[in-house]
Design an enzyme around this catalytic site. Structure first.
Site, PDB file in Angstrom:
ATOM      1  N   CYS A 126      44.470 -24.412  37.187  1.00 32.87           N
ATOM      2  CA  CYS A 126      43.544 -24.483  36.055  1.00 32.87           C
ATOM      3  C   CYS A 126      43.181 -25.907  35.658  1.00 32.87           C
ATOM      4  CB  CYS A 126      44.128 -23.737  34.860  1.00 32.87           C
ATOM      5  SG  CYS A 126      44.491 -21.999  35.201  1.00 32.87           S
ATOM      6  N   HIS A 259      40.493 -26.343  28.841  1.00 31.03           N
ATOM      7  CA  HIS A 259      40.604 -25.179  29.714  1.00 31.03           C
ATOM      8  C   HIS A 259      40.598 -23.924  28.859  1.00 31.03           C
ATOM      9  CE1 HIS A 259      41.987 -22.240  32.487  1.00 31.03           C
ATOM     10  NE2 HIS A 259      43.224 -22.221  32.040  1.00 31.03           N
ATOM     11  N   ASN A 289      39.809 -16.306  31.332  1.00 27.97           N
ATOM     12  CA  ASN A 289      40.337 -17.510  31.974  1.00 27.97           C
ATOM     13  C   ASN A 289      39.828 -17.549  33.408  1.00 27.97           C
ATOM     14  OD1 ASN A 289      41.862 -19.491  33.230  1.00 27.97           O
ATOM     15  ND2 ASN A 289      43.804 -18.852  32.319  1.00 27.97           N
TER      16      ASN A 289
END
Length: 332
Positions: A126, A259, A289
């Site tokens: 990520c 993020h 996500n």
């Protein structure tokens, strides 16, 4: 005496952004209905309360990570007023590549109809886009590249365990990209990257291919509480470190684009930096996500909506499995 062009400082600036989401949008209610058929119980209320996520996009089974990346790249190139042939560096941040090798970046290069420039993948989960942007910035500053295409692209739906409601509701597919170009005007002001491999076990896909078979478990595993505690701490540390490197203060930040993993982590980071929540760019509610794609996706949506404008100071942050984390401070 006037300095020569070669002796002038060389910087890297974002000149175009782009993104792409696969057409299939799945709301929490729709996902809950599908999971119920397999005996897994969840609800829109349960997901929203814990994560802030309301929907995500899943790619069709015949769509590869490179397909999403190419669409985002084309949008970024168009925004920058550039052709693919003008790019001399391609970096794709991904944890879900098309194949073991060659790199998804090489496949993207071919699908864009060009050849010759270096192209490679970067795997920092990520944090991948923040890492990739930092690498491209360094290569442009040293003269190794002049126009880079930096992409974050993921098809996380391929590695989810749909019997585990604590993880399968969190992730989505998508891609985001930027064109980064050499400039005599500062764009990327500072970068800060870190990793700590002692936390491998709290977020991982502990499987691989060996002897023609998958060994280990090829699906995502996560200790949510451990990830949450670590993420809030390291994102705050990275933000303060990159501000110090750039000689800027918290008040200088116009927009925070972290993020997009969990709304509580994102809001916690903003509060630690004493930034009003109005300066926080949020897309996790609609995208879930999307790992390495989440930061460039959010950046592109903020730019195209008119919220983030040329001249704004933007902080990008990522944290992910590895454990990796980092931040980039830039003037758009």
């Amino acid at each position: 005496m006037t300095p020569s062009a070669s002796s002038l400082p060389r910087y890297a600036r974002i000149t175009g952004t782009g993104s792409y989401l696969p057409p299939r949008r799945l709301t929490n209610a729709q996902l809950a209905a599908e999971l119920a058929q397999s005996g897994v119980e969840t609800s829109d209320e349960w997901i929203v309360e814990r994560t802030g996520i309301r929907a995500r996009h899943f790619a069709a089974t015949d769509v590869a990570c490179s397909d999403l990346a190419v669409e985002a790249a084309r949008h970024a190139l168009e925004a920058a007023g550039r052709q693919a042939a003008e790019i001399d560096l391609i970096i794709v941040a991904t944890s879900t590549p098309d194949m073991v090798f060659p790199s998804t970046a090489c496949i993207v290069q071919h699908k864009l109809g060009v050849a010759g420039c270096p192209a490679f993948d970067l795997q920092a989960v990520c944090s991948g886009f923040v890492y990739a942007l930092s690498v491209a910035d360094a290569m442009i500053r040293t003269g190794a590249a002049s126009r880079a295409l930096v992409i974050g692209a993921e098809v996380f739906s391929r590695i989810l365990d749909f019997k585990d409601r604590t993880t399968c509701v969190l992730f989505g597919d998508g891609a985001g990209a930027v064109v980064l170009e050499a400039s005599d005007t500062p764009g990327i002001l500072a970068t800060e990257l870190h990793a700590d491999g002692s936390h491998v076990g709290i977020l991982c896909v502990p499987g691989t291919v060996a002897g023609g078979h998958v060994t280990g478990d090829p699906l995502l595993k996560m200790d949510g509480q451990a990830v949450f505690k670590l993420a809030v701490r390291v994102l705050d540390e990275a933000a303060r470190a990159v501000l110090a490197k750039a000689g800027r203060q918290e008040a200088d930040v116009d927009w925070l684009i972290p993020h997009q993993a969990n709304i509580r982590i994102m809001q916690g980071t903003a509060k630690k930096l004493k930034l009003p929540l109005e300066k926080l760019v949020v897309t996790v509610d609609e995208h879930g996500n999307t790992s390495a794609a989440s930061v460039p996706l959010a950046l592109d949506h903020a730019v195209r909506s008119g919220r983030v404008k040329p001249g704004d100071t933007v902080m990008l942050e990522g944290v992910g499995g590895g454990f990796t984390w980092g931040a980039v401070l830039l003037d758009l």
